[in-house]
Design a protein around this motif. Structure first.
Motif, short mmCIF file in Angstrom:
data_model
loop_
_atom_site.label_atom_id
_atom_site.label_comp_id
_atom_site.label_asym_id
_atom_site.label_seq_id
_atom_site.Cartn_x
_atom_site.Cartn_y
_atom_site.Cartn_z
N GLU A 127 -43.23 24.27 -24.35
CA GLU A 127 -44.16 24.71 -25.38
C GLU A 127 -43.42 25.26 -26.60
OE1 GLU A 127 -46.82 27.52 -23.64
OE2 GLU A 127 -48.06 25.98 -22.68
N ALA A 128 -42.32 25.98 -26.35
CA ALA A 128 -41.55 26.55 -27.46
C ALA A 128 -40.98 25.45 -28.35
CB ALA A 128 -40.44 27.44 -26.92
N LEU A 150 -43.27 28.42 -34.40
CA LEU A 150 -42.40 29.53 -33.99
C LEU A 150 -41.51 29.98 -35.15
CD1 LEU A 150 -40.79 29.75 -30.51
CD2 LEU A 150 -39.42 30.33 -32.49
N LYS A 151 -40.93 29.00 -35.86
CA LYS A 151 -40.04 29.33 -36.97
C LYS A 151 -40.82 29.89 -38.16
CE LYS A 151 -36.15 26.22 -36.09
NZ LYS A 151 -35.13 27.29 -36.17
N ALA A 173 -36.66 35.63 -32.07
CA ALA A 173 -36.14 36.72 -31.22
C ALA A 173 -37.11 37.03 -30.08
CB ALA A 173 -35.90 37.96 -32.07
N ASP A 174 -38.39 37.08 -30.41
CA ASP A 174 -39.39 37.36 -29.38
C ASP A 174 -39.43 36.24 -28.35
OD1 ASP A 174 -41.81 38.89 -28.40
OD2 ASP A 174 -42.76 36.95 -28.85
N SER A 175 -39.32 34.99 -28.81
CA SER A 175 -39.31 33.85 -27.90
C SER A 175 -38.10 33.90 -26.98
CB SER A 175 -39.30 32.54 -28.70
OG SER A 175 -39.24 31.43 -27.85
N HIS A 176 -36.93 34.27 -27.54
CA HIS A 176 -35.72 34.38 -26.73
C HIS A 176 -35.86 35.49 -25.69
CE1 HIS A 176 -31.52 35.69 -25.82
NE2 HIS A 176 -31.37 34.38 -25.70
N ALA A 177 -36.49 36.59 -26.07
CA ALA A 177 -36.70 37.69 -25.12
C ALA A 177 -37.58 37.25 -23.96
CB ALA A 177 -37.31 38.89 -25.84
#
Length: 594
Positions: free
Chosen positions: A218-219, A226-227, A233-237
């Protein structure tokens, strides 16, 4: 085992594989038992040979004893090797029959489920997620295969070994037999519980991996969103949290796996120790020979793996039963979209809706209420209305993706429920509102609905959909890969490729369900100009929320909350100043001017 009875017809289909597998299991088991007795004879021969050799020390007979001893030992050695080789051959054929049978059944069952999936109505897919459907056709079928292959194979081995070995052991020495077999039930039960724990943790890992994979998919699919919202950063977390969960569950499984083999080795070693200890006492008493101890050790090793596998196969059967129950749940669901008379004939396109009402079975929402209209062959009817007014439902019912809950739909005087589904849908060109393109070339996407593609028809369809020039602008032209769900194309290009896919069929009835919503006014006018020629020869249904898309229709149907509120030509509807059509036209005109 009740749920697993559903696979019995598959076993019967491959009965010769199964029966041959049982035969090879029996032969390999017999060839595993005989060497144990030969080892006993060889051990006893060695003891006797040593005694005789010393007895005839210093005489000519000692040399003869040595030669005889050597020949006998060589004979037993060659015989044991030959039996081991024969057993290896039968073990090979055992797997080539039973395991191959399970693979054949796995393939047949997947085909059965996939074919059944395709026969189920759209309401089924609205109730179930794609992940659930995929799980049942992949993971659940694989678990059933483990029952049909390894579980049956090892269970047959265990039964035959116990039926043959235990009586032989009891005939030699009852006390030694009981002590030798004592740790084996403990081993089996321990393996059963440990294996269940492993399987449960494996399931948790699989779910964690599935969740992490879905998140990543999904990401990456929504990377532009997302960009644009600066959420990297939130997605990576969130990914780190999912990855850590997967790591923790994997470490937990690794800990249990670390206990698995030491447990097996401990119980096997205990059984071997008991055999040597109790056997040694019996040798001292003179009830058995040292060869008997060697024979019993071989028997213990032969029984160890099947007994170990008993706990494993019991777990496999439990999981297969649960998986087959899940598969049966879907296989037991039958479609109600079936042809009553299998009528197959060429359509003229005379469409009649008579007091049609429809309520979606999964949500209970009534989409249409006593809708009646007629479209004569060659005419174009436009259906317009606000979002949620029931426009797309008209198209779905005409294609018989659903059946009406009230009233009748007739084409050329015949109820759509009497037509063969293949004949009905094969003569309808449907461009759905939700455009879907396969991860394939543009060429194959356009030709998807026809059995024998023709280059000229494909090119003309692309021109009529006003996408021909766009396709030629791509470096690979019609052989351009569109990517997952057509991600490499713009929204308008996807809609026009989808329209070309419908036009290349040269359908008798053409349905355009809001298929121009993603194109600009200039492109829309170009497409409508091309469609004027195409729609002149066939019955057409244009569904749209844009007034500009329906002006070319012979008649316009205005829907509001599932009810026909207006019906007439563009000019007649515009003359009704208080009507919904005029309100929609003015609102959209103001939007375009703004």
């Amino acid at each position: 085992m009740r749920a697993l009875s559903a696979v019995n017809p598959f076993i019967f289909r491959y009965k010769w594989h199964f029966l041959a597998g049982v035969l090879f299991v029996a032969l390999s088991t017999l060839l595993a038992i005989f060497p144990a007795q030969l080892v006993r004879y060889a051990f006893d021969l060695v003891n006797e040979g040593i005694d005789l050799y010393h007895l005839y020390a210093g005489t000519e007979a000692q040399k003869g004893v040595y030669q005889l001893f050597g020949r006998n030992v060589l004979f037993y050695g060659v015989l044991i090797i030959a039996l081991a080789l024969g057993r290896g051959i039968f073990l090979f054929f055992m797997r080539q029959t039973l395991i191959v049978m399970s693979r054949h059944i796995e393939n047949d069952q997947k085909n059965q489920i996939y074919q059944h999936y395709q026969s189920l109505p759209l309401s089924f897919y609205r109730r179930h997620s794609t992940g659930d459907l995929m799980s049942r056709i992949s993971e659940d079928v694989s678990r059933v295969r483990m029952y049909l292959g390894p579980a049956i194979m090892y269970f047959l081995q265990l039964v035959l070994l116990f039926l043959l070995i235990v009586p032989l052991m009891l005939m030699v020495n009852v006390k030694l037999t009981l002590y030798t077999l004592l740790p084996l039930p403990i081993l089996s039960v321990s393996i059963f519980y440990v294996n269940n724990l492993i399987e449960r943790k494996s399931d948790e890992i699989q779910r964690a991996l599935s969740g992490m994979t879905t998140f990543v998919q999904e990401a990456f699919s929504g990377i532009r969103v997302l960009k644009s919202f600066v959420r990297e950063a939130d997605s990576h977390a969130q990914f780190s949290a999912a990855s850590n969960e997967y790591k923790e569950k994997s470490l937990s499984l690794n800990f249990v796996n670390s206990l698995f083999f030491p447990l097996i080795l401990f119980l096997i070693g205990l059984s071997t120790l008991i055999t040597v200890w109790v056997g040694g006492q019996e040798v001292i008493r003179g009830t058995i020979t040292t060869g008997t101890i060697a024979e019993f050790l071989i028997y213990v090793n032969l029984l160890t793996w099947p007994v170990t596998a008993l706990g494993w196969t019991s777990s496999l059967v439990q999981r297969a039963e649960a998986s087959q129950a899940r598969i049966n749940e879907f296989l037991d669901q039958k479609t109600d979209i079936i042809s009553r008379q299998n009528v197959e004939r060429e359509l003229a396109g005379d469409i009649v809706f008579e007091n049609v009402s429809f309520t979606y079975p999964d949500t209970g929402i009534q989409a249409l209420k006593n809708v009646s209209f007629r479209v004569k062959p060659g005419q174009t009817l436009a259906v317009i209305g606000n979002t949620g007014s029931g426009k797309s439902t008209v198209a779905a019912l005409l294609c018989r993706l659903y059946d009406v809950t009230g009233g009748d739909i007739k084409i050329d005087g015949t109820d759509v429920r009497d037509y063969s589904l293949r004949a009905l849908r094969g003569q309808i060109g449907y461009v759905p509102q939700d455009v879907f393109l396969f991860s394939d070339t543009i060429r194959n996407n356009i030709n998807f609905g026809i059995d024998e593609p023709e280059e000229a028809r494909m090119l003309q369809a692309a021109k009529d959909a006003d996408v021909y020039e766009n396709i030629l602008a791509f470096p690979e032209g019609f052989d351009t890969k569109v990517g997952e769900r057509g991600i490499t194309l713009s929204g308008g290009q996807k809609q026009r490729v989808s329209m070309a896919r419908a036009l290349v069929k040269e359908p008798k009835i053409l349905i355009l369900d809001d298929s121009l919503s993603a194109v600009d006014t200039k492109t829309e006018n170009a497409i409508l100009g091309s469609l004027q020629r195409i729609m002149a020869a066939r019955t057409s249904l244009i569904i749209s929320h844009r007034v500009s898309s329906v002006k070319l229709a012979d008649e316009i149907l205005v829907l509001d909350d599932g009810i026909i509120v207006q019906h007439g030509t563009h000019d007649a509807l515009m003359a009704d100043a208080a009507g919904l059509y005029k309100a929609l036209y003015d609102r959209q005109l103001q939007t375009e001017e703004a």
